[in-house]
Design a protein around this motif. Structure first.
Motif, short mmCIF file in Angstrom:
data_model
loop_
_atom_site.label_atom_id
_atom_site.label_comp_id
_atom_site.label_asym_id
_atom_site.label_seq_id
_atom_site.Cartn_x
_atom_site.Cartn_y
_atom_site.Cartn_z
N PRO A 2 21.25 -9.91 -7.30
CA PRO A 2 20.05 -9.07 -7.32
C PRO A 2 18.88 -9.77 -6.65
O PRO A 2 18.72 -10.99 -6.74
N ARG A 3 18.08 -8.96 -5.95
CA ARG A 3 16.88 -9.51 -5.31
C ARG A 3 15.80 -9.75 -6.33
O ARG A 3 15.64 -8.98 -7.28
N GLU A 4 15.04 -10.83 -6.13
CA GLU A 4 13.89 -11.07 -6.99
C GLU A 4 12.81 -10.06 -6.65
O GLU A 4 12.59 -9.76 -5.48
N PRO A 5 12.12 -9.53 -7.66
CA PRO A 5 11.03 -8.60 -7.35
C PRO A 5 9.90 -9.34 -6.63
O PRO A 5 9.63 -10.50 -6.91
N GLU A 6 9.31 -8.65 -5.67
CA GLU A 6 8.18 -9.26 -4.96
C GLU A 6 6.98 -9.30 -5.88
O GLU A 6 6.81 -8.42 -6.72
N PRO A 7 6.14 -10.34 -5.74
CA PRO A 7 4.93 -10.36 -6.55
C PRO A 7 4.04 -9.16 -6.22
O PRO A 7 4.11 -8.61 -5.13
N GLU A 8 3.24 -8.79 -7.19
CA GLU A 8 2.36 -7.64 -7.00
C GLU A 8 1.40 -7.90 -5.84
O GLU A 8 0.84 -8.98 -5.70
N PHE A 9 1.24 -6.91 -4.98
CA PHE A 9 0.31 -7.00 -3.85
C PHE A 9 -0.99 -6.36 -4.29
O PHE A 9 -1.05 -5.17 -4.57
N ARG A 10 -2.04 -7.16 -4.42
CA ARG A 10 -3.35 -6.66 -4.81
C ARG A 10 -4.25 -6.66 -3.58
O ARG A 10 -4.72 -7.71 -3.16
N PRO A 11 -4.46 -5.50 -2.97
CA PRO A 11 -5.23 -5.43 -1.73
C PRO A 11 -6.61 -6.08 -1.86
O PRO A 11 -7.31 -5.89 -2.85
N PHE A 12 -6.95 -6.85 -0.84
CA PHE A 12 -8.25 -7.51 -0.70
C PHE A 12 -8.51 -8.57 -1.77
O PHE A 12 -9.63 -9.03 -1.92
N ALA A 13 -7.50 -8.99 -2.52
CA ALA A 13 -7.69 -9.95 -3.61
C ALA A 13 -7.74 -11.39 -3.12
O ALA A 13 -8.33 -12.24 -3.79
N ASP A 14 -7.14 -11.68 -1.98
CA ASP A 14 -7.11 -13.07 -1.50
C ASP A 14 -6.85 -13.08 -0.01
O ASP A 14 -6.67 -12.03 0.61
N ASP A 15 -6.81 -14.27 0.55
CA ASP A 15 -6.55 -14.42 1.98
C ASP A 15 -5.16 -14.99 2.23
O ASP A 15 -4.92 -15.59 3.28
N ALA A 16 -4.24 -14.83 1.29
CA ALA A 16 -2.94 -15.47 1.45
C ALA A 16 -1.74 -14.57 1.23
O ALA A 16 -0.69 -14.80 1.81
N ALA A 17 -1.84 -13.56 0.40
CA ALA A 17 -0.68 -12.76 0.04
C ALA A 17 -0.17 -11.93 1.21
O ALA A 17 -0.95 -11.45 2.03
N VAL A 18 1.13 -11.78 1.27
CA VAL A 18 1.76 -10.95 2.29
C VAL A 18 2.77 -10.05 1.59
O VAL A 18 3.54 -10.50 0.76
N ARG A 19 2.77 -8.78 1.92
CA ARG A 19 3.75 -7.82 1.38
C ARG A 19 4.65 -7.44 2.53
O ARG A 19 4.19 -6.96 3.57
N ASN A 20 5.94 -7.69 2.40
CA ASN A 20 6.92 -7.38 3.45
C ASN A 20 7.92 -6.36 2.97
O ASN A 20 8.34 -6.39 1.81
N PHE A 21 8.28 -5.47 3.84
CA PHE A 21 9.49 -4.68 3.66
C PHE A 21 9.96 -4.25 5.04
O PHE A 21 9.17 -4.00 5.93
#
Length: 89
Positions: A2-21
């Motif tokens: 099983p794939r690990e769930p991606e961490p929650e993407f909180r728009p505009f919360a930081d300068d580091a998170a990336v949401r991929n699909f």
């Protein structure tokens, strides 16, 4: 496996998170979110799932924007280039 769930993407919360699909990336920033890549929305169940994932990310971005008192435009901040010593000289 099983794939690990991606961490929650909180728009505009930081300068580091990336949401991929698929081959599409949403790069978070505190003043902007950059989209890179491509996404094929095929006319099948897989395409429907990708479309729903895209809608979920866009809905989160719209909700974050609607919750704020927004300026007319984001102020562009640029810094003059920095001259560094050539490490190969």
């Amino acid at each position: 496996m099983p794939r690990e769930p991606e961490p929650e993407f909180r728009p505009f919360a930081d300068d580091a998170a990336v949401r991929n699909f698929a081959n599409l990336s949403f790069e978070n920033g505190t003043t902007r979110i950059a989209l890179h890549g491509s996404l094929d929305l095929t006319r099948d169940r897989a395409g429907l799932e990708r479309a729903k994932a895209l809608r979920a990310v866009l809905d989160a971005i719209v909700t974050a924007l609607e919750a704020e008192d927004l300026p007319q435009a984001v102020a562009e901040t640029t810094r003059p280039p920095t001259i560094v010593k050539n490490p190969f000289a």
